[in-house]
Design an enzyme around this catalytic site. Structure first.
Site, short mmCIF file in Angstrom:
data_model
loop_
_atom_site.label_atom_id
_atom_site.label_comp_id
_atom_site.label_asym_id
_atom_site.label_seq_id
_atom_site.Cartn_x
_atom_site.Cartn_y
_atom_site.Cartn_z
N ARG A 96 44.02 36.67 36.09
CA ARG A 96 43.47 37.85 36.74
C ARG A 96 44.47 38.48 37.73
O ARG A 96 44.54 39.69 37.90
CB ARG A 96 42.23 37.36 37.50
N ASP A 120 35.45 37.48 32.20
CA ASP A 120 35.79 36.31 32.98
C ASP A 120 34.56 35.43 33.08
O ASP A 120 33.45 35.92 33.20
CB ASP A 120 36.22 36.77 34.38
N1 EPU Z 1 34.64 44.42 42.87
C1 EPU Z 1 34.20 45.64 42.41
N2 EPU Z 1 35.12 46.59 42.07
C2 EPU Z 1 36.45 46.36 42.16
C3 EPU Z 1 36.91 45.12 42.62
C4 EPU Z 1 35.97 44.16 42.97
O1 EPU Z 1 33.00 45.85 42.31
O2 EPU Z 1 37.23 47.28 41.84
C5 EPU Z 1 33.67 43.37 43.23
C6 EPU Z 1 33.74 42.17 42.30
O3 EPU Z 1 32.98 42.34 41.15
C7 EPU Z 1 33.23 41.05 43.16
C8 EPU Z 1 33.68 41.46 44.56
O4 EPU Z 1 34.01 42.85 44.49
O5 EPU Z 1 31.83 41.02 43.14
C9 EPU Z 1 34.87 40.70 45.08
O6 EPU Z 1 35.96 40.79 44.21
P1 EPU Z 1 37.46 40.80 44.75
O7 EPU Z 1 38.11 42.03 44.23
O8 EPU Z 1 37.48 40.54 46.20
O9 EPU Z 1 38.06 39.53 44.01
P2 EPU Z 1 39.37 39.43 43.15
O10 EPU Z 1 40.49 40.09 43.86
O11 EPU Z 1 39.08 39.81 41.75
C10 EPU Z 1 40.14 37.21 44.29
C11 EPU Z 1 40.53 35.84 43.84
C12 EPU Z 1 39.31 35.06 43.41
C13 EPU Z 1 38.34 35.00 44.58
C14 EPU Z 1 37.99 36.42 45.05
C15 EPU Z 1 37.09 36.46 46.26
C16 EPU Z 1 42.73 36.18 42.94
C17 EPU Z 1 43.63 36.20 41.76
N3 EPU Z 1 41.44 35.94 42.72
O12 EPU Z 1 39.58 37.85 43.17
O13 EPU Z 1 39.74 33.75 43.12
O14 EPU Z 1 37.16 34.34 44.17
O15 EPU Z 1 39.22 37.12 45.37
O16 EPU Z 1 37.66 35.77 47.30
O17 EPU Z 1 43.16 36.35 44.08
C18 EPU Z 1 39.79 31.69 41.97
O18 EPU Z 1 40.87 31.46 42.52
O19 EPU Z 1 39.14 30.81 41.34
C19 EPU Z 1 39.21 33.04 42.05
C20 EPU Z 1 38.29 33.48 41.22
#
Ligand code: EPU
Length: 426
Positions: A96, A120
């Site tokens: 991701r 995912d």
């Molecule tokens: N969201 C939206 N729209 C967007 C982006 C996110 O609705 O454009 C929502 C998502 O659906 C979710 C929430 O916002 O409900 C949080 O998502 P976020 O964008 O913060 O997460 P991410 O950047 O996709 C990272 C980590 C995850 C971790 C989350 C939250 C990475 C590669 N992944 O994901 O890590 O759970 O932040 O802290 O940095 C893991 O390491 O196992 C993992 C899943």
């Protein structure tokens, strides 16, 4: 297929070492693209996600040179004057974090073609906040044949309000804004320690960023950035996993290299469960003798309790004294883990984004399946507090985030082996 065979009953005791955070390192590697020349990042975990990001950087025309010992890598990325702009699906779909190439490529080259990562196991993960933020900065973005194609004749600063403090959207907008014309303000920005780490690396490359660590980031774009050397922040999720494992097994673990300040709510929960939590100069120590007392869990963006620790928390609560309510606010499908731990006798019921866990004295070993990194490690903790043998299949998920997990567990006294199994899982 490889499986982890965990024989329950051990009380984990001893020392473990935590290295750089997967969820920082992937973004730091993507951000090397912002400056031509050689940027060196140290304290990288030797995990498969990092290998895939190296591969992506090679495809973009960078040279990548690694030096490694068993657990930690250091990597020198040599970025060309004109990197390529396409991140292909066969690599992007595996991690991701590759979506974080979008901001740096777009701002550096005026064009980014990054595959949509796709579905995912932890739930739908839309990219609307990434896209609308970059569009506000003047990017022209379309989705074609499974790819996000972003183009711009020059990004310009903008005021961006995020509906939700998304980690990935904050990072993509931030890394695009550092080379945009003018000032970008990101309001309701995520402020995870991994974002602070990225800001520190960008600052050392010559970026101008105000409000680091707060929910309002103000970025003054500069004409160019220069290469740097940077040491990645410690992995708070791995550190937290060890803390939960210590309490679940009524053990005593010294977690070296960790920053207790990044885990305040999680460690406070463990203290309330009856554990003795000691903050040390080089990390922290968590000790527990009695059966832990239950506590409620609400996952939230930082500084809330991280969703990535939710399965470890449920594994502990499954053997705690009392009933706990878990509220998952980020990824709805993370409760898939509950169906697996229920196979081990855990009393867990889910309803929407809530779960109720009624603690039992012990779980019962069973064959189970890791559905993602954090669920996998949650099942390892469950196996440690179960009678008999637990075999966890799809170990490759765990390998994405945990360095030498079974070696470290054995060092703490656990009976864990990795075996080849031709028949497991059907
Ligand atoms: N969201 C939206 N729209 C967007 C982006 C996110 O609705 O454009 C929502 C998502 O659906 C979710 C929430 O916002 O409900 C949080 O998502 P976020 O964008 O913060 O997460 P991410 O950047 O996709 C990272 C980590 C995850 C971790 C989350 C939250 C990475 C590669 N992944 O994901 O890590 O759970 O932040 O802290 O940095 C893991 O390491 O196992 C993992 C899943």
């Amino acid at each position: 297929m490889q499986v982890l065979r965990v024989t329950g009953g051990a009380r984990l005791a001893g020392e473990v070492q935590v290295v750089g955070a997967k969820n920082s390192v992937l973004k730091l590697l993507a951000a090397t693209l912002l400056a031509p020349g050689q940027t060196t990042i140290s304290n990288l975990p030797a995990i498969s996600d990092v290998t895939i990001m190296h591969e992506l950087l090679l495809r973009l025309g960078c040279d990548v040179a690694e030096t490694s010992d068993a657990m930690i890598d250091s990597v020198a990325v040599n970025v060309p004057e004109c990197p390529a702009s396409e991140a292909p699906y066969e690599l992007v779909r595996q991690i991701r974090g590759s979506i974080n190439l979008l901001g740096p490529l777009l701002t550096r080259t005026g064009r980014a073609k990054v595959a949509m990562p796709g579905g995912d196991a932890i739930g739908s993960r839309p990219l609307d906040l990434h896209i609308s933020g970059l569009e506000r900065m003047g990017a022209d973005i379309r989705i074609e044949h499974g790819y996000i194609i972003a183009e711009s004749g020059g990004l310009r600063g903008a005021q961006i309000w995020l509906d939700f403090p998304s980690v990935g959207a904050t990072e993509n907008i931030l890394t695009a804004a550092v080379l945009a014309k003018g000032t970008t303000v990101i309001d309701n920005a995520a402020r995870e320690p991994e974002i602070v780490d990225l800001c520190h690396m960008l600052l050392s490359m010559g970026a101008q960023i105000g409000g680091v660590g707060s929910s309002t980031l103000e970025i003054n774009g500069v004409d160019s950035l220069h290469p740097t050397t940077h040491r990645a922040v410690a992995d708070r999720i791995v550190a937290g996993t060890w803390a939960f494992a210590a309490v679940a097994t009524r053990g005593d673990i010294h977690v070296r290299g960790a920053n207790a300040g990044h885990l305040e709510i999680a460690l406070d929960k463990l203290a309330r469960a009856g554990a003795d939590v000691e903050v040390l100069a080089d990390g922290f120590r968590v000790r527990s003798i009695d059966r832990p007392k239950s506590f409620d869990v609400v996952t939230l963006p930082y500084p809330g309790l991280p969703t990535d620790l939710q399965p470890s928390a449920i594994a502990l609560l499954a053997v705690a004294d009392g009933t706990a309510m878990i509220t998952e606010n980020l990824f709805e499908a993370r409760f898939m883990f509950c169906d697996e731990i229920a196979r081990m006798g855990a009393d867990v019921r889910t309803d929407g984004h809530h779960a109720v866990v009624r603690g039992k004295e012990r779980l019962s070993g069973a064959p189970v399946r890791a559905t993602d990194i954090r669920a996998g490690v949650g099942l390892v903790i469950a196996g440690l507090v179960a009678d008999g043998v637990t075999e966890i299949s799809e170990v490759h998920h765990i390998d994405r985030g945990y360095v030498q997990l079974e070696e470290q567990l054995r060092g703490l006294g656990a009976d864990v082996v990795r075996i080849e199994s031709a028949t497991f899982g059907g």
